[in-house]
Scaffold this active site. Sequence first.
Site, short mmCIF file in Angstrom:
data_model
loop_
_atom_site.label_atom_id
_atom_site.label_comp_id
_atom_site.label_asym_id
_atom_site.label_seq_id
_atom_site.Cartn_x
_atom_site.Cartn_y
_atom_site.Cartn_z
N LYS A 157 0.83 -1.21 0.00
CA LYS A 157 0.00 0.00 0.00
C LYS A 157 0.86 1.26 0.00
CE LYS A 157 -3.79 -2.38 2.29
NZ LYS A 157 -4.57 -2.55 3.54
N GLY A 183 -0.69 0.83 5.95
CA GLY A 183 -0.94 -0.04 7.10
C GLY A 183 -1.93 -1.12 6.77
N ASP A 184 -1.88 -2.19 7.55
CA ASP A 184 -2.86 -3.26 7.42
C ASP A 184 -2.98 -3.96 8.76
OD1 ASP A 184 -4.52 -4.70 5.26
OD2 ASP A 184 -3.66 -6.32 6.45
N SER A 185 -4.22 -4.28 9.15
CA SER A 185 -4.48 -4.95 10.42
C SER A 185 -5.33 -6.18 10.21
CB SER A 185 -5.23 -4.02 11.38
OG SER A 185 -4.47 -2.89 11.70
N GLY A 196 0.55 -4.14 10.51
CA GLY A 196 1.78 -3.83 9.78
C GLY A 196 1.80 -2.36 9.43
#
EC number: 3.6.1.9
Length: 194
Positions: free
Chosen positions: A55, A67-69, A104
């Site tokens: 991203k 970001g990624d969750s 992340g």
Amino acid sequence: MQLTLASTSPAREKVLNAAGVIPRKVSPGVDEEAAVADLVNPTPAQYVQHLATAKARAVDGELVLGGDSMLLIDGELQGKPHTREETVRRWRQQRGKRAELVTGHALFDAATGQIYEEVVATQIQFAEVSERAIEAYAATGEPLECAGAFTLEALGGWFIESIDGHPSAVIGLSLPALRRGLDYFGYDFSDLWG
């Protein structure tokens, strides 16, 4: 200095706004399934970090944050439920349990061409909630587009017994991780205050 948020997440934007940062918000347009297709047996941390980095790299800007969750529960990595039915199913699974929200972070600095990556894991103890509460929460629509099918900062706060970690990481991005990324590039977080 302008921070670009490679995300359409209102929660991530609110975390930044509350911390004095008004980011330029851009949808990264990343096909998440395609982005992780080349990963072979990734750990949860590798999975979310790979997406966060994809991203951040997909968006132009002076300083880009991706970001990624995802929620790790019972050995299963879960993203957004998207439907009311899936939200109810997940809450039946996670009520009364302990889980880990894995987030992340990727901060790309155009001046150096480098990227700072960090994964933050936050322990969450879910409350033992009633079937009625689960159905009512799913009906609001709030948890449908949230990793783990919950929010900390809104109605979902009723469903959380405790967290072990920084609250901002549960909401969408870890301010301590962002601060460490800025430090890595020689910036101060106050440089972002608007």
